[in-house]
Design a protein around this motif. Structure first.
Motif, PDB file in Angstrom:
ATOM      1  N   GLY A  57      -7.318  -1.010   0.828  1.00  0.00           N
ATOM      2  CA  GLY A  57      -5.991  -0.716   0.324  1.00  0.00           C
ATOM      3  C   GLY A  57      -5.546  -1.577  -0.839  1.00  0.00           C
ATOM      4  O   GLY A  57      -4.446  -1.373  -1.377  1.00  0.00           O
ATOM      5  N   ARG A  83      -4.810   0.446  -4.175  1.00  0.00           N
ATOM      6  CA  ARG A  83      -3.558   1.209  -4.082  1.00  0.00           C
ATOM      7  C   ARG A  83      -2.357   0.270  -4.158  1.00  0.00           C
ATOM      8  O   ARG A  83      -1.366   0.564  -4.832  1.00  0.00           O
ATOM      9  N   ALA A  84      -2.466  -0.876  -3.485  1.00  0.00           N
ATOM     10  CA  ALA A  84      -1.383  -1.866  -3.519  1.00  0.00           C
ATOM     11  C   ALA A  84      -1.153  -2.366  -4.943  1.00  0.00           C
ATOM     12  O   ALA A  84      -0.008  -2.517  -5.393  1.00  0.00           O
ATOM     13  N   ARG A 108       0.815  -1.211   0.000  1.00  0.00           N
ATOM     14  CA  ARG A 108       0.000   0.000   0.000  1.00  0.00           C
ATOM     15  C   ARG A 108       0.850   1.262   0.000  1.00  0.00           C
ATOM     16  O   ARG A 108       0.392   2.334  -0.388  1.00  0.00           O
TER      17      ARG A 108
END
Length: 249
Positions: free
Chosen positions: A69, A72-73, A43
């Motif tokens: 998350g 985003r990761a 993340r």
């Protein structure tokens, strides 16, 4: 010998995938927040991710969190994989992410789309829920004197080791796009799974089925998370319970 990076490689699935790939003679790098020498929070990304991916030919993406998350990761992983010249990004997803409006499922679907549009060679495998997750959910529900279940919902749990075997197979094959789903051997009512778990653990609970409001419940009740036509798993829930002696306590 192929150099393969497994994200979430210390988790329930990623650990088994790593073991199988190593047993087949591949160099495996395990990436997770606490794994040395490749301790990376996807993340956040950062230089350590580029270091972990240097020289890697294939990434098996098992890292995921229902707490958020994942998108985003995935963005960080894809960008770093492009920089490293990774040839194959293999993602494990969940059956029904495009049919069940659960927040976590929507996130998993968004990750799939990012990978498909990444410009990298890619493979996505969707599997049904693992036996471990079903048992964990039932353990939580059984803290109450009455085990309350969503009425009319079934599940199709699959053995995590079998999914690991399939991922290890796909990891050393060419990118294949979206491959056939992988479901457990039986579509079972939640009540039948709950009663099997109660018998195996020696617990006595009243089981009550309660209808719930909302679109997510309706989607689960309609079987959006099931794949009966792809019931390719072998291990049953009862067999899983028999192999896990700690569940008897």
């Amino acid at each position: 010998m192929t150099t393969i990076l497994v994200t979430g490689g210390t988790g329930t699935l990623g650990r088994l995938v790593s073991e199988r790939l190593r047993a087949d003679g591949h160099e495996v790098r395990v990436l997770s927040r606490g794994a040395r020498p490749h301790a990376v929070d996807l993340r956040e990304g950062g230089p350590a991710l580029d270091t972990a991916l240097a020289g890697v030919e294939t990434v098996v993406h098992c890292a995921s969190s229902p707490r958020g998350g994942d998108e985003r990761a995935a963005d960080h992983l894809i960008a770093a994989a492009r920089r490293a010249g990774v040839g194959h990004l293999l993602d494990i997803s969940i059956v029904g992410v495009d049919r069940v409006p659960l927040t976590y499922y929507r996130s998993k679907l968004a990750v799939e789309r990012r990978i498909e549009e990444s410009g990298l060679g890619w493979t996505v495998l969707r599997a049904t829920q693992f036996h471990d997750l079903v048992a964990s959910a039932l353990r939580g529900l059984a803290r109450s004197p009455v085990l309350v279940l969503p009425a009319g919902v079934s599940d199709q749990p699959v053995e995590v080791a079998e999914v690991a075997d399939r991922l290890a197979e796909l990891a050393v094959a060419p990118p294949a796009g979206r491959v056939a789903d992988m479901g457990g051997p039986q579509v079972r009512s939640l009540e039948s799974l709950a009663r099997a778990w109660l018998r195996a653990t020696g617990r006595r609970r009243a089981v009550v089925n309660v209808p719930l409001p909302g679109g997510t419940y309706r989607a689960f009740r309609a079987g959006g998370h099931l794949t009966p036509e792809r019931a390719v798993g072998k291990g049953t829930f009862e067999e899983y319970l028999t192999r896990r002696p700690e569940l008897q306590r």
